[in-house]
Every structure is written in structure tokens, then in C-alpha cells.
Design a protein around this motif. Structure first.
Motif, PDB file in Angstrom:
ATOM      1  N   LEU A 121       3.814   3.323  19.350  1.00  0.00           N
ATOM      2  CA  LEU A 121       3.707   2.921  18.190  1.00  0.00           C
ATOM      3  C   LEU A 121       4.601   3.399  17.130  1.00  0.00           C
ATOM      4  O   LEU A 121       4.617   4.730  16.919  1.00  0.00           O
ATOM      5  CB  LEU A 121       2.400   2.525  17.646  1.00  0.00           C
ATOM      6  CG  LEU A 121       2.213   1.796  16.197  1.00  0.00           C
ATOM      7  CD1 LEU A 121       2.455   0.389  16.574  1.00  0.00           C
ATOM      8  CD2 LEU A 121       0.913   2.102  15.546  1.00  0.00           C
ATOM      9  N   SER A 122       5.838   2.894  16.510  1.00  0.00           N
ATOM     10  CA  SER A 122       6.716   3.764  15.760  1.00  0.00           C
ATOM     11  C   SER A 122       7.546   2.612  14.734  1.00  0.00           C
ATOM     12  O   SER A 122       7.421   1.601  14.800  1.00  0.00           O
ATOM     13  CB  SER A 122       7.827   4.270  16.659  1.00  0.00           C
ATOM     14  OG  SER A 122       8.536   4.934  16.153  1.00  0.00           O
ATOM     15  N   GLY A 123       8.158   3.461  13.787  1.00  0.00           N
ATOM     16  CA  GLY A 123       8.831   2.499  12.763  1.00  0.00           C
ATOM     17  C   GLY A 123       8.700   3.557  11.355  1.00  0.00           C
ATOM     18  O   GLY A 123       8.393   4.741  11.452  1.00  0.00           O
ATOM     19  N   PRO A 124       9.440   2.888  10.369  1.00  0.00           N
ATOM     20  CA  PRO A 124       9.498   3.725   9.203  1.00  0.00           C
ATOM     21  C   PRO A 124       8.031   3.570   8.483  1.00  0.00           C
ATOM     22  O   PRO A 124       7.822   2.364   7.715  1.00  0.00           O
ATOM     23  CB  PRO A 124      10.534   2.988   8.351  1.00  0.00           C
ATOM     24  CG  PRO A 124      10.165   1.426   8.987  1.00  0.00           C
ATOM     25  CD  PRO A 124      10.052   1.659  10.502  1.00  0.00           C
ATOM     26  N   SER A 125       7.322   4.537   8.501  1.00  0.00           N
ATOM     27  CA  SER A 125       5.938   4.619   7.858  1.00  0.00           C
ATOM     28  C   SER A 125       5.518   6.016   7.651  1.00  0.00           C
ATOM     29  O   SER A 125       5.155   6.833   8.274  1.00  0.00           O
ATOM     30  CB  SER A 125       5.351   4.176   9.015  1.00  0.00           C
ATOM     31  OG  SER A 125       5.397   4.730  10.217  1.00  0.00           O
ATOM     32  N   HIS A 126       5.204   6.186   6.186  1.00  0.00           N
ATOM     33  CA  HIS A 126       4.993   7.535   5.628  1.00  0.00           C
ATOM     34  C   HIS A 126       3.253   7.300   5.504  1.00  0.00           C
ATOM     35  O   HIS A 126       3.012   6.319   5.098  1.00  0.00           O
ATOM     36  CB  HIS A 126       5.547   7.843   4.328  1.00  0.00           C
ATOM     37  CG  HIS A 126       6.974   8.354   4.515  1.00  0.00           C
ATOM     38  ND1 HIS A 126       7.283   9.352   5.280  1.00  0.00           N
ATOM     39  CD2 HIS A 126       7.820   8.055   3.856  1.00  0.00           C
ATOM     40  CE1 HIS A 126       8.492   9.719   5.332  1.00  0.00           C
ATOM     41  NE2 HIS A 126       9.085   8.785   4.383  1.00  0.00           N
ATOM     42  N   THR A 160       6.069  -1.724   8.090  1.00  0.00           N
ATOM     43  CA  THR A 160       6.517  -2.507   9.190  1.00  0.00           C
ATOM     44  C   THR A 160       6.568  -1.703  10.437  1.00  0.00           C
ATOM     45  O   THR A 160       7.437  -0.500  10.289  1.00  0.00           O
ATOM     46  CB  THR A 160       7.636  -3.591   9.171  1.00  0.00           C
ATOM     47  OG1 THR A 160       8.470  -3.008   8.538  1.00  0.00           O
ATOM     48  CG2 THR A 160       7.020  -4.590   8.074  1.00  0.00           C
ATOM     49  N   VAL A 161       6.040  -1.758  11.591  1.00  0.00           N
ATOM     50  CA  VAL A 161       6.400  -0.837  12.597  1.00  0.00           C
ATOM     51  C   VAL A 161       6.380  -1.796  13.844  1.00  0.00           C
ATOM     52  O   VAL A 161       6.583  -3.006  13.891  1.00  0.00           O
ATOM     53  CB  VAL A 161       5.062   0.307  12.882  1.00  0.00           C
ATOM     54  CG1 VAL A 161       5.029   1.236  11.624  1.00  0.00           C
ATOM     55  CG2 VAL A 161       3.889  -0.428  13.217  1.00  0.00           C
ATOM     56  N   THR A 162       6.926  -0.965  14.983  1.00  0.00           N
ATOM     57  CA  THR A 162       6.945  -1.628  16.254  1.00  0.00           C
ATOM     58  C   THR A 162       5.954  -1.133  17.377  1.00  0.00           C
ATOM     59  O   THR A 162       6.214   0.070  17.444  1.00  0.00           O
ATOM     60  CB  THR A 162       8.620  -1.454  16.725  1.00  0.00           C
ATOM     61  OG1 THR A 162       9.339  -2.139  15.657  1.00  0.00           O
ATOM     62  CG2 THR A 162       8.705  -2.010  18.201  1.00  0.00           C
TER      63      THR A 162
END
Length: 339
Positions: free
Chosen positions: A134-139, A150-152
């Protein structure tokens, strides 16, 4: 409703637990510190998310065996350097198949293993249903404020990825799926290196021109290595590539940018780490990425320059001068080679 155990009560583990609790899953958050578990059970975790009131159904424990027994899905939210140790402790009392989700972003130096590979090495195959990234631009600070994120969820097994998509998805936390595990892990890990480099240029007082150059050329070298390792090129134009790179290079929430900024202002690495007081994944990942560039014979000039600053005592000014003085290249030839 799923039964979920989250391992690691730092900012990101707590923020994801916040999402899971709001989605009404049966959640247990593990921390190795009893005093932190006690605080979380009183609905705060001030060291990591100082202004956040946690949901009442977010429960914590410092008993690892209790967390192992609780969940059918495990979310591993510990730093990269702790993945093996936590997995070794988990497997001591594991007695059934578990769907593992990892949310950390790093590469192990020397072994050059991605986190999903480390998990599969430490947990017996008979107890692994699958491993999802689970990864993505997420602070974390923005997730707990319920700002749109939004993440992947990446896994070769689309059913497992879809299950994690359903687990986390809600009105402010949107989850896409992807089958390119290598690309998602490499993009998530190496963007921390580029954020350190951008922080250095900002600390040196350079402007937006330098920032844009480092981010653009940094993405190119991330993609070069990822494709050589078997990733799909298009992954790096998505959330876990350019998306994560943008947020980590431009936000005050970014530990890696802050660490680089202090280095650019003249502080030593030891001073930076002491002042940060939290894990800066990009520092350890720089060593691993430098080793990967040699192993796969992939030119990674920004990574090499940062490695020289962090581990060879090269000054930040000298590293920038060396980067700018490299031989001439054709940009389009460089990009075409990724296709």
C-alpha cells in the motif's frame, strides 16, 4: 467487517488505523511501548499526531502475541530496518494464513531486498495468503484531517489487491489497484532519496529551477533502475511514482525534505538525525540504491551525489558542482530508453 492487526504505532501506522477504525473494522494497533498503548487507548498519540483525537474503537496493545492472534489481515507499518525483526517475532506464534500488507518505503542495504521480499523470507510460505503493498502520496498528518488522499494497493494477485482496496477505501481515502509490485516498491522507496536532494538544494538557497531539475531528473533515474529490475515504465507516471515524488519533495510534512534542508544549511548528518528524532528512510535507502545502481549497472547521478554527501563526507556544494559538470546528454534518448 475485517479483523485487522496493525504493527507499528508511528504517524503512518496510527493514521491508517484511524482510517480502518472509521471504516468500522475490528482493529488492534500494536506498539512495543506500553505507555504508548495506554495513551492510544485514551484516544491520542501526541508524539506523532499531536492534534489528533483518535476514534474510540481504535484499540492498542503492547502484547505482540495478542496482536498476532487478533487479525486475519496484518498491516506492517514499522520502519524498513525493523521489518525482519517484527516478522521473526510474529512467526513465533503464527498458526494460520494471513494476508500481509506493508506500508513502509525502503530497500534493505547489502541484501538489496524490497520489503515484500523481506517478508516472504521471514514468514513461512504456509502462513502467507499473499503480500500487498500500500503506497502513494499520503502524509499521515493530512489523512487524519480527512483531506482527500489517493494511494495504490499493489499485488500480482488482483483478488488480494481488491480486498485491501475495499478494506481502506472511504470518502476521503481512495485506493487504486496495480499488479506492478516492483514498480510500486521502487518508486515509493527511491522518491525519499530525491526528496533529500531537493531539501539540500532548498537549504543551500537555490530556487525553483533547481528543485524542478532534481525532481524531473530524479524521476528519470528512479524509472531507469525500476525498469531494469522488472518494473513497468508507466507505474512511474502514476501515484507511486510522480505522485509520491511531488508530495515528498514539496511538503513541510516530509521528513526526508526536512532532513535534506538541514544538511543543505550546514548541519552534520548526526546533528540532523538527533534533531529529527524519527526515522528518515531516505538516508538508509540512499545506501541501498547506490548499491543497486552498481549491481544493475544503471547510472544514478543524483543518488551517487547524495551518497557522497551522506557517507563520504563530500560537501553539499561540491556535490552540486559535480552534478552540474557532468558530460552532455540528449534528454529524449534518455526517456526513450525507458520504453
Amino acid at each position: 467487517m475485517e479483523k485487522v492487526s496493525v504493527f507499528g504505532a508511528g504517524s503512518w501506522g496510527t493514521a491508517l488505523s484511524y482510517v480502518l477504525a472509521q471504516n468500522n473494522h475490528n482493529l488492534l494497533l500494536w506498539t512495543h511501548r506500553q505507555e504508548q498503548a495506554d495513551e492510544i487507548n485514551q484516544h491520542t498519540n501526541k508524539r506523532y499526531l499531536k492534534d489528533t483525537q483518535l476514534p474510540e474503537n481504535l484499540k492498542a496493545t503492547s502484547d505482540l502475541s495478542e496482536a498476532v492472534e487478533h487479525g486475519d489481515i496484518y498491516v506492517l507499518a514499522v520502519p524498513t530496518k525493523a521489518i525482519r525483526e517484527v516478522c521473526q517475532d510474529i512467526k513465533k506464534s503464527l498458526n494460520r494464513k494471513i494476508l500481509f500488507v506493508h506500508v513502509s518505503k525502503g530497500i534493505e542495504p547489502d541484501s538489496l531486498k524490497r520489503i515484500s521480499e523481506m517478508i516472504r523470507e521471514e514468514i513461512p510460505e504456509q502462513w502467507i495468503e499473499d503480500v500487498v503493498v500500500l503506497s502513494g502520496p499520503s502524509h499521515a498528518e493530512e489523512v487524519v484531517q480527512e483531506h482527500p488522499t489517493t494511494v495504490t494497493a499493489a499485488c500480482a494477485n488482483t483478488e488480494a489487491a481488491n480486498r485491501i482496496q475495499d478494506l481502506f477505501m472511504n470518502h476521503y481515502f481512495r485506493v487504486y489497484t496495480n499488479t506492478d509490485v516492483i514498480g510500486v516498491e521502487i518508486g515509493g522507496a527511491l522518491k525519499n532519496i530525491i526528496a533529500l536532494a531537493v531539501g539540500i538544494t532548498d537549504g543551500l538557497g537555490y530556487g525553483d529551477n533547481a528543485k524542478a531539475a532534481i525532481m524531473t531528473r530524479g524521476l528519470a533515474e528512479i524509472a531507469r533502475l525500476g525498469v531494469k529490475m522488472g518494473a513497468t515504465p508507466l507505474t512511474f507516471s502514476g501515484l507511486t511514482g510522480v505522485g509520491d515524488l511531488i508530495v515528498t519533495c514539496t511538503s513541510v510534512h516530509s521528513r526526508n525534505w526536512r532532513a535534506g534542508n538541514m544538511l543543505g544549511k550546514g548541519k552534520s548528518l548526526d546533528e540532523v538525525l538527533e534533531e529529527m528524532g524519527m526515522v528518515v528512510e531516505g538516508i538508509r535507502t540512499t545506501k541501498a540504491a547506490y548499491q543497486l545502481s552498481k549491481a544493475y549497472d544503471v547510472p544514478m547521478p543524483i543518488t551517487s551525489a547524495l551518497y557522497a554527501v551522506l557517507f563520504d563526507n563530500v560537501s553539499t556544494d561540491d556535490a552540486v558542482e559535480k552534478l552540474m559538470g557532468r558530460m552532455k546528454k540528449n534528454e529524449m534518448e534518455d526517456l526513450i530508453n525507458l520504453l
